[in-house]
Write a protein that holds these residues in place. Structure first.
Motif, PDB file in Angstrom:
ATOM      1  N   GLN A  55       0.838  -1.203   0.000  1.00  0.00           N
ATOM      2  CA  GLN A  55       0.000   0.000   0.000  1.00  0.00           C
ATOM      3  C   GLN A  55       0.874   1.254   0.000  1.00  0.00           C
ATOM      4  OE1 GLN A  55      -3.319  -0.691  -0.468  1.00  0.00           O
ATOM      5  NE2 GLN A  55      -2.409  -2.727  -0.390  1.00  0.00           N
ATOM      6  N   MET A  56       1.935   1.243   0.811  1.00  0.00           N
ATOM      7  CA  MET A  56       2.820   2.407   0.888  1.00  0.00           C
ATOM      8  C   MET A  56       3.500   2.680  -0.439  1.00  0.00           C
ATOM      9  SD  MET A  56       4.541   2.344   4.699  1.00  0.00           S
ATOM     10  CE  MET A  56       5.543   0.932   4.376  1.00  0.00           C
ATOM     11  N   SER A  57       3.863   1.631  -1.139  1.00  0.00           N
ATOM     12  CA  SER A  57       4.589   1.827  -2.397  1.00  0.00           C
ATOM     13  C   SER A  57       3.648   2.089  -3.582  1.00  0.00           C
ATOM     14  CB  SER A  57       5.496   0.630  -2.685  1.00  0.00           C
ATOM     15  OG  SER A  57       4.742  -0.541  -2.840  1.00  0.00           O
ATOM     16  N   SER A  58       2.341   2.018  -3.348  1.00  0.00           N
ATOM     17  CA  SER A  58       1.381   2.212  -4.438  1.00  0.00           C
ATOM     18  C   SER A  58       1.116   3.683  -4.763  1.00  0.00           C
ATOM     19  CB  SER A  58       0.059   1.520  -4.102  1.00  0.00           C
ATOM     20  OG  SER A  58      -0.628   2.243  -3.089  1.00  0.00           O
ATOM     21  N   GLY A  59       1.527   4.572  -3.881  1.00  0.00           N
ATOM     22  CA  GLY A  59       1.351   5.992  -4.146  1.00  0.00           C
ATOM     23  C   GLY A  59       0.076   6.606  -3.584  1.00  0.00           C
ATOM     24  N   ILE A  60      -0.712   5.836  -2.848  1.00  0.00           N
ATOM     25  CA  ILE A  60      -1.924   6.418  -2.267  1.00  0.00           C
ATOM     26  C   ILE A  60      -1.542   7.384  -1.153  1.00  0.00           C
ATOM     27  CG2 ILE A  60      -3.448   4.508  -2.862  1.00  0.00           C
ATOM     28  CD1 ILE A  60      -3.226   3.559   0.035  1.00  0.00           C
ATOM     29  N   LYS A  61      -2.380   8.376  -0.934  1.00  0.00           N
ATOM     30  CA  LYS A  61      -2.094   9.381   0.087  1.00  0.00           C
ATOM     31  C   LYS A  61      -2.667   9.005   1.453  1.00  0.00           C
ATOM     32  CE  LYS A  61      -1.739  13.342  -2.990  1.00  0.00           C
ATOM     33  NZ  LYS A  61      -0.403  13.215  -3.336  1.00  0.00           N
ATOM     34  N   ARG A  62      -3.863   8.405   1.465  1.00  0.00           N
ATOM     35  CA  ARG A  62      -4.496   8.029   2.737  1.00  0.00           C
ATOM     36  C   ARG A  62      -5.049   6.615   2.651  1.00  0.00           C
ATOM     37  NH1 ARG A  62      -8.023  11.631   6.355  1.00  0.00           N
ATOM     38  NH2 ARG A  62      -9.688  10.548   5.285  1.00  0.00           N
ATOM     39  N   LEU A  63      -4.674   5.832   3.644  1.00  0.00           N
ATOM     40  CA  LEU A  63      -5.195   4.487   3.805  1.00  0.00           C
ATOM     41  C   LEU A  63      -6.090   4.541   5.041  1.00  0.00           C
ATOM     42  CD1 LEU A  63      -5.156   1.495   2.972  1.00  0.00           C
ATOM     43  CD2 LEU A  63      -3.087   1.223   4.364  1.00  0.00           C
ATOM     44  N   VAL A  64      -7.395   4.390   4.827  1.00  0.00           N
ATOM     45  CA  VAL A  64      -8.373   4.582   5.897  1.00  0.00           C
ATOM     46  C   VAL A  64      -8.977   3.243   6.280  1.00  0.00           C
ATOM     47  CG1 VAL A  64     -10.487   5.761   6.603  1.00  0.00           C
ATOM     48  CG2 VAL A  64      -8.898   6.895   5.028  1.00  0.00           C
ATOM     49  N   PHE A  65      -8.761   2.856   7.530  1.00  0.00           N
ATOM     50  CA  PHE A  65      -9.342   1.644   8.091  1.00  0.00           C
ATOM     51  C   PHE A  65     -10.553   2.067   8.916  1.00  0.00           C
ATOM     52  CE2 PHE A  65      -4.845   0.835   7.511  1.00  0.00           C
ATOM     53  CZ  PHE A  65      -4.837  -0.412   6.905  1.00  0.00           C
ATOM     54  N   ILE A  66     -11.661   1.355   8.753  1.00  0.00           N
ATOM     55  CA  ILE A  66     -12.889   1.746   9.447  1.00  0.00           C
ATOM     56  C   ILE A  66     -13.384   0.617  10.338  1.00  0.00           C
ATOM     57  CG2 ILE A  66     -15.264   2.547   9.207  1.00  0.00           C
ATOM     58  CD1 ILE A  66     -14.584   3.691   6.496  1.00  0.00           C
ATOM     59  N   VAL A  67     -13.686   0.979  11.593  1.00  0.00           N
ATOM     60  CA  VAL A  67     -14.365   0.100  12.539  1.00  0.00           C
ATOM     61  C   VAL A  67     -15.791   0.622  12.636  1.00  0.00           C
ATOM     62  CG1 VAL A  67     -14.469  -0.745  14.921  1.00  0.00           C
ATOM     63  CG2 VAL A  67     -12.246  -0.292  13.851  1.00  0.00           C
ATOM     64  N   GLY A  68     -16.746  -0.211  12.284  1.00  0.00           N
ATOM     65  CA  GLY A  68     -18.140   0.215  12.270  1.00  0.00           C
ATOM     66  C   GLY A  68     -18.766   0.224  13.658  1.00  0.00           C
ATOM     67  N   GLY A  69     -20.056   0.490  13.665  1.00  0.00           N
ATOM     68  CA  GLY A  69     -20.822   0.503  14.895  1.00  0.00           C
ATOM     69  C   GLY A  69     -21.225  -0.909  15.299  1.00  0.00           C
ATOM     70  N   PRO A  70     -22.120  -1.015  16.276  1.00  0.00           N
ATOM     71  CA  PRO A  70     -22.476  -2.329  16.814  1.00  0.00           C
ATOM     72  C   PRO A  70     -23.140  -3.268  15.809  1.00  0.00           C
ATOM     73  CG  PRO A  70     -23.872  -0.603  17.740  1.00  0.00           C
ATOM     74  CD  PRO A  70     -22.794   0.074  16.971  1.00  0.00           C
ATOM     75  N   TYR A  71     -23.734  -2.717  14.754  1.00  0.00           N
ATOM     76  CA  TYR A  71     -24.407  -3.558  13.761  1.00  0.00           C
ATOM     77  C   TYR A  71     -23.627  -3.673  12.460  1.00  0.00           C
ATOM     78  CZ  TYR A  71     -28.269  -2.921  16.985  1.00  0.00           C
ATOM     79  OH  TYR A  71     -29.046  -2.893  18.111  1.00  0.00           O
ATOM     80  N   GLY A  72     -22.427  -3.134  12.436  1.00  0.00           N
ATOM     81  CA  GLY A  72     -21.615  -3.219  11.226  1.00  0.00           C
ATOM     82  C   GLY A  72     -21.748  -1.989  10.351  1.00  0.00           C
ATOM     83  N   PHE A  73     -21.704  -2.204   9.046  1.00  0.00           N
ATOM     84  CA  PHE A  73     -21.633  -1.109   8.081  1.00  0.00           C
ATOM     85  C   PHE A  73     -22.890  -1.023   7.232  1.00  0.00           C
ATOM     86  CE2 PHE A  73     -17.286  -2.686   8.711  1.00  0.00           C
ATOM     87  CZ  PHE A  73     -16.687  -1.534   9.197  1.00  0.00           C
ATOM     88  N   SER A  74     -23.167   0.179   6.770  1.00  0.00           N
ATOM     89  CA  SER A  74     -24.276   0.397   5.838  1.00  0.00           C
ATOM     90  C   SER A  74     -23.857  -0.090   4.454  1.00  0.00           C
ATOM     91  CB  SER A  74     -24.626   1.886   5.780  1.00  0.00           C
ATOM     92  OG  SER A  74     -23.570   2.611   5.166  1.00  0.00           O
TER      93      SER A  74
END
Length: 184
Positions: free
Chosen positions: A119-138
């Motif tokens: 990921q670091m060598s791919s050139g992306i600026k932001r790698l965003v990891f998301i932890v959802g709420g108690p029921y997961g993700f929309s």
């Protein structure tokens, strides 16, 4: 290669059964985006400790989306949609979005470090990891995600997942730098 990256001529240990590859330390920012604050002080302290350690290797930030109010009147679907709307406000164009999801791909620590390096060598600026709420993700958040990662086949509280993830991200960087934190 990429102008904003510095190439360190340091190779990943072949003794772990992985091919040798150069390490790139880029201006990429790693973001952990979570729904709801961490209530337990001792967990918050551990997250903060590893967040500070991470800053020696990469730009890292933790963003908290506030818990929704009066959720007793919300259906599970409505709560996920409202949390999804709040999460999307923290995303930027060009972000690579990775969900921490029980149905995601599982990595060993070594494989995760290799994935982080890619990921670091791919050139992306932001790698965003998301932890959802108690029921997961929309559904909208699932559509935005480029990948899903699972930390374990077990289920953990959303509070503990934050700490486990920040520690694994730190571990990945120490593996890439060939530092003695990780032991086989």
């Amino acid at each position: 290669m990429l102008a904003h990256c510095k190439l360190f001529f340091q190779n990943y240990s072949i003794s772990h059964g992985y091919p040798s590859f150069p390490l790139y330390f880029c201006g990429m920012e790693c973001v952990l985006l979570c729904v709801g604050k961490t209530d337990r002080g001792e967990i918050s302290q551990l997250i903060e400790q590893y967040s500070q350690r991470l800053k020696h290797y990469t730009k890292f930030s933790l963003h908290i989306v506030e818990d929704l109010k009066n959720t007793k009147n919300f259906s599970e679907k409505l709560q996920k949609e409202k949390e999804g709307d709040a999460l999307q406000k923290h995303l930027k164009a060009g972000d690579r979005v990775v969900l921490l999801d029980e149905g995601g791909k599982q990595f060993s620590s070594l494989d995760f470090s290799a994935w982080i390096n890619k990921q670091m060598s791919s050139g992306i600026k932001r790698l965003v990891f998301i932890v959802g709420g108690p029921y997961g993700f929309s559904p909208a958040i699932y559509q935005l995600a480029q990948q899903k990662i699972s930390l374990s086949p077990m289920t953990f509280s959303h509070q503990m997942v934050r700490f486990f993830f920040v520690e694994q991200l730190y571990r990945a960087h120490t593996i890439l730098k060939n530092e003695p934190y990780h032991h086989q």
